[in-house]
Design an enzyme around this catalytic site. Structure first.
Site, PDB file in Angstrom:
ATOM      1  N   HIS A   8      -2.459   7.517   6.892  1.00 25.92           N
ATOM      2  CA  HIS A   8      -1.431   8.399   6.314  1.00 25.92           C
ATOM      3  C   HIS A   8      -2.036   9.741   5.890  1.00 25.92           C
ATOM      4  O   HIS A   8      -1.368  10.768   5.949  1.00 25.92           O
ATOM      5  CB  HIS A   8      -0.800   7.746   5.078  1.00 25.92           C
ATOM      6  N   HIS A  17      -4.533   1.497   7.362  1.00 29.11           N
ATOM      7  CA  HIS A  17      -3.162   2.020   7.479  1.00 29.11           C
ATOM      8  C   HIS A  17      -2.958   3.182   6.492  1.00 29.11           C
ATOM      9  O   HIS A  17      -2.422   4.231   6.863  1.00 29.11           O
ATOM     10  CB  HIS A  17      -2.185   0.860   7.206  1.00 29.11           C
ATOM     11  N   GLU A  18      -3.404   2.988   5.248  1.00 30.36           N
ATOM     12  CA  GLU A  18      -3.192   4.028   4.228  1.00 30.36           C
ATOM     13  C   GLU A  18      -4.052   5.256   4.509  1.00 30.36           C
ATOM     14  O   GLU A  18      -3.616   6.383   4.308  1.00 30.36           O
ATOM     15  CB  GLU A  18      -3.467   3.475   2.819  1.00 30.36           C
ATOM     16  N   CYS A  40       5.807  -0.332   7.127  1.00 33.95           N
ATOM     17  CA  CYS A  40       5.457   0.825   6.303  1.00 33.95           C
ATOM     18  C   CYS A  40       6.683   1.232   5.493  1.00 33.95           C
ATOM     19  O   CYS A  40       7.795   1.245   6.033  1.00 33.95           O
ATOM     20  CB  CYS A  40       5.016   1.971   7.210  1.00 33.95           C
ATOM     21  N   LEU A  41       6.463   1.542   4.212  1.00 31.84           N
ATOM     22  CA  LEU A  41       7.591   1.948   3.372  1.00 31.84           C
ATOM     23  C   LEU A  41       8.238   3.228   3.893  1.00 31.84           C
ATOM     24  O   LEU A  41       9.400   3.492   3.610  1.00 31.84           O
ATOM     25  CB  LEU A  41       7.119   2.147   1.918  1.00 31.84           C
ATOM     26  N   GLY A  87       0.833  -1.193   0.000  1.00 32.46           N
ATOM     27  CA  GLY A  87       0.000   0.000   0.000  1.00 32.46           C
ATOM     28  C   GLY A  87       0.866   1.240   0.000  1.00 32.46           C
ATOM     29  O   GLY A  87       2.027   1.203   0.408  1.00 32.46           O
ATOM     30  N   GLN A 110       3.060  10.012   1.283  1.00 32.34           N
ATOM     31  CA  GLN A 110       4.350   9.311   1.360  1.00 32.34           C
ATOM     32  C   GLN A 110       5.264   9.665   0.191  1.00 32.34           C
ATOM     33  O   GLN A 110       6.463   9.428   0.257  1.00 32.34           O
ATOM     34  CB  GLN A 110       4.142   7.792   1.382  1.00 32.34           C
TER      35      GLN A 110
HETATM   36 NI    NI Z   1       2.536   3.185   5.531  1.00 36.03          NI
END
Ligand code: NI
Length: 179
Positions: A146, A142-143, A100-101, A46, A51
């Site tokens: 963000h 989660h997304e 998470c990236l 995701g 991000q």
């Molecule tokens: Ni993330």
């Protein structure tokens, strides 16, 4: 198509609230395609627009491959792009080991709703509604976090969250110093 730079903690842009998209334009569609490419390249499941430094309410998720690997018999296995996503229903509780990236090298267990229904627009601006459970439900929550400037490490207990963030900040400083 272009690969975008993924911001990492403690970049202040990750803590900002994203703005709703007024109109889905060809630029929005292009951004979504670039986000997918960036997510796949980074082997994530995701990605949210903040991000990649764009403070707009856009997320992409694709949990299909990861779910197949884990042999979880879960529903919709396909990539989703959602503009202005909103959780309209949620139920139950589920603890999942998240990463998470934007928080490389750290994972931890987070408790979220077990099932959710998310509404928003697709990449062409058409309304969509997604019912999800398991990893897809976790991913969507989660997304969407963000978009509020919330990272999964903010969802840990207050003490653990501050400890983990302190450690991650220290590591980021050390990495910047040796880069
Ligand atoms: Ni993330």
């Amino acid at each position: 198509m272009a690969l975008l730079e993924i911001l990492t903690f403690p970049d202040p842009r990750l803590a900002k609230k994203a703005k709703p998209v007024d109109v889905v334009t060809p630029a929005t569609t292009q951004l979504i395609e670039d986000m997918f490419e960036t997510m796949y390249e980074a082997e994530g499941v995701g990605l949210a627009a903040p991000q990649v430094g764009v403070l707009e309410r856009i997320i992409v998720v694709d949990c299909g491959k990861r779910e197949a690997e884990e042999e979880r018999p879960l529903q919709p296995k396909e990539p989703y792009a959602i503009v202005n996503p909103v959780v309209v229903e949620k139920d139950g509780k589920l603890v999942w080991e998240e990463g998470c990236l934007s928080v490389p090298g750290y994972t931890d267990e987070v408790e979220r709703a077990a099932t959710v229904r998310v509404e928003g627009l697709d990449k062409h601006g058409n309304p969509i509604s997604i019912e999800a459970e398991g990893l897809l439900a976790v991913c969507l929550q989660h997304e969407i976090d963000h978009l509020e400037g919330v990272l999964f490490v903010d969802r840990l207990s207050r003490l653990k969250s501050s400890m983990v963030k302190k450690k991650l900040k220290k590591r980021a400083l050390e990495e910047a110093a040796t880069a």
